[in-house]
Design a protein around this motif. Sequence first.
Motif, PDB file in Angstrom:
ATOM      1  N   TRP A  17       0.705  -1.320  -0.003  1.00 47.18           N
ATOM      2  CA  TRP A  17       0.046   0.219   0.083  1.00 47.18           C
ATOM      3  C   TRP A  17       0.811   1.107  -0.001  1.00 47.18           C
ATOM      4  CZ3 TRP A  17      -5.194   0.240  -1.063  1.00 47.18           C
ATOM      5  CH2 TRP A  17      -5.563  -0.694  -1.057  1.00 47.18           C
ATOM      6  N   CYS A  18       2.149   1.107   0.283  1.00 49.97           N
ATOM      7  CA  CYS A  18       3.169   2.116   0.444  1.00 49.97           C
ATOM      8  C   CYS A  18       3.141   2.770  -1.012  1.00 49.97           C
ATOM      9  CB  CYS A  18       4.450   1.833   0.958  1.00 49.97           C
ATOM     10  SG  CYS A  18       4.429   1.608   2.606  1.00 49.97           S
ATOM     11  N   PHE A  19       3.002   2.122  -2.050  1.00 50.10           N
ATOM     12  CA  PHE A  19       3.171   2.497  -3.509  1.00 50.10           C
ATOM     13  C   PHE A  19       2.107   3.379  -3.894  1.00 50.10           C
ATOM     14  CE2 PHE A  19       5.980  -1.253  -3.415  1.00 50.10           C
ATOM     15  CZ  PHE A  19       7.196  -0.628  -3.714  1.00 50.10           C
ATOM     16  N   GLY A  20       0.736   3.024  -3.256  1.00 50.00           N
ATOM     17  CA  GLY A  20      -0.256   3.823  -3.512  1.00 50.00           C
ATOM     18  C   GLY A  20      -0.032   5.188  -2.754  1.00 50.00           C
ATOM     19  N   ALA A  51       8.896   4.208   0.089  1.00 47.41           N
ATOM     20  CA  ALA A  51       9.435   3.053  -0.844  1.00 47.41           C
ATOM     21  C   ALA A  51      10.462   2.235  -0.211  1.00 47.41           C
ATOM     22  CB  ALA A  51      10.020   3.727  -2.189  1.00 47.41           C
ATOM     23  N   GLY A  52      11.131   2.747   0.594  1.00 50.91           N
ATOM     24  CA  GLY A  52      12.396   1.936   1.301  1.00 50.91           C
ATOM     25  C   GLY A  52      11.580   0.831   2.063  1.00 50.91           C
ATOM     26  N   PHE A  53      10.593   1.179   2.843  1.00 55.29           N
ATOM     27  CA  PHE A  53       9.815   0.318   3.588  1.00 55.29           C
ATOM     28  C   PHE A  53       9.155  -1.027   2.583  1.00 55.29           C
ATOM     29  CE2 PHE A  53       5.789  -1.207   5.485  1.00 55.29           C
ATOM     30  CZ  PHE A  53       6.502  -1.513   6.679  1.00 55.29           C
ATOM     31  N   ALA A  54       8.561  -0.444   1.677  1.00 54.43           N
ATOM     32  CA  ALA A  54       8.065  -1.462   0.755  1.00 54.43           C
ATOM     33  C   ALA A  54       9.120  -2.508   0.461  1.00 54.43           C
ATOM     34  CB  ALA A  54       7.118  -0.926  -0.139  1.00 54.43           C
ATOM     35  N   PHE A  55      10.239  -2.012  -0.362  1.00 55.31           N
ATOM     36  CA  PHE A  55      11.352  -2.838  -0.801  1.00 55.31           C
ATOM     37  C   PHE A  55      12.025  -3.727   0.076  1.00 55.31           C
ATOM     38  CE2 PHE A  55      11.032   0.432  -4.429  1.00 55.31           C
ATOM     39  CZ  PHE A  55      10.802  -0.744  -5.429  1.00 55.31           C
TER      40      PHE A  55
END
Length: 163
Positions: A17-20, A51-55
């Motif tokens: 959901w971070c990308f949204g 983005a860092g969190f998601a990756f």
Amino acid sequence: MRFLDTFALWLGRTAAWCFGAIILVMVYEVVARYGFGAPTAWAHEISVLLAGFAFIFGGAFCMAEGTHMRISFLVEKNPRTGRISHWLSIAAGTIYLSGLAYASWRMAERAIWRFALDGSWMPERTGSTFNSPLPSYLKVMLFLGAVLFLLVLLRRALPQRAR
């Protein structure tokens, strides 16, 4: 499925959901900058954090879900090759993730435990106009992500019946 896999899957789905959120932040930034002539000081740094969190947590998610890339032609053609490939990937992943966890802990420790001359806490900061402590938080997240990924990987090393 064990708690560790469930947690990694939940965290990965949450991180997606971070990308949204990045899209919403960037749309807001573009409208504020070009529509109202009032750019933000925080949009870029928040996007990097999201983005860092998601990756960072995406690796453990893929391992828990079993969707990591593999050369299926070699693995499926010969069961022996598949077993060798499995154990080589477990060994290489363990070495890499152990090193990453160690190095990221050392970086996070230096970034988080910083104090000014007056004794106040001063974690590493970006040095930008917003000057957030983003680098220190990302380094801690990298450590946690590497540890979670390593634990999920080691869980995959267990025999099927033990799962």
